[in-house]
Design an enzyme around this catalytic site. Sequence first.
Site, mmCIF file in Angstrom:
data_model
loop_
_atom_site.group_PDB
_atom_site.id
_atom_site.type_symbol
_atom_site.label_atom_id
_atom_site.label_comp_id
_atom_site.label_asym_id
_atom_site.label_seq_id
_atom_site.Cartn_x
_atom_site.Cartn_y
_atom_site.Cartn_z
ATOM 1 N N GLU A 169 7.616 1.071 5.103
ATOM 2 C CA GLU A 169 7.085 0.032 5.977
ATOM 3 C C GLU A 169 7.329 -1.305 5.290
ATOM 4 O OE1 GLU A 169 2.782 0.177 6.426
ATOM 5 O OE2 GLU A 169 2.828 -1.169 8.157
ATOM 6 N N HIS B 271 3.948 7.071 3.794
ATOM 7 C CA HIS B 271 4.907 5.966 3.619
ATOM 8 C C HIS B 271 4.461 5.022 2.509
ATOM 9 C CE1 HIS B 271 2.112 4.110 6.709
ATOM 10 N NE2 HIS B 271 2.291 3.022 5.983
ATOM 11 N N HIS C 70 0.820 -1.213 0.000
ATOM 12 C CA HIS C 70 0.000 0.000 0.000
ATOM 13 C C HIS C 70 0.849 1.255 0.000
ATOM 14 C CE1 HIS C 70 0.367 -0.900 4.434
ATOM 15 N NE2 HIS C 70 0.567 0.405 4.507
HETATM 16 CO CO CO Z 1 1.051 1.289 6.309
#
Ligand code: CO
Length: 134
Positions: A130, A79, A7
Amino acid sequence: MLNRLNHVAIAVPDLAAAVASYRDTLGAHVSAPQTLPGHGVTVVFVDVGNTMIELLEPLGEDSPIAAFLERNPGGGMHHLCYEVEDILRARDHLKQAGARVIGDGTPKTGAHGKPVLFLHPKDFHGTLIELEQA
Ligand code: CO
């Protein structure tokens, strides 16, 4: 080591307004909100077929995205999340390569119930990364 993009996360000051713009204006499918007290955020996921957009709103007094929203009051890209097969192996490899893992290096449970870690944006060209074991 990196697999697919899981994502792209966007921090927003008003989650309800962000949900409305993705659902009503952009016509996307948006999940129900999920509160993650351990991460200091409330999240929804927008399914865009080849990846997801994570919309993040601060939760609680010391949310890790509060400072980001102070610098970007209208919201902004926060992020990127990449999938890895083995998060501990990825962590050890990255630390050995000199990359900074945020926190004590112990993976936390992320929004999908899977272990996640964050890497310092200064080591990756200004982008917080991440990693999610998936
Ligand atoms: Co995230």
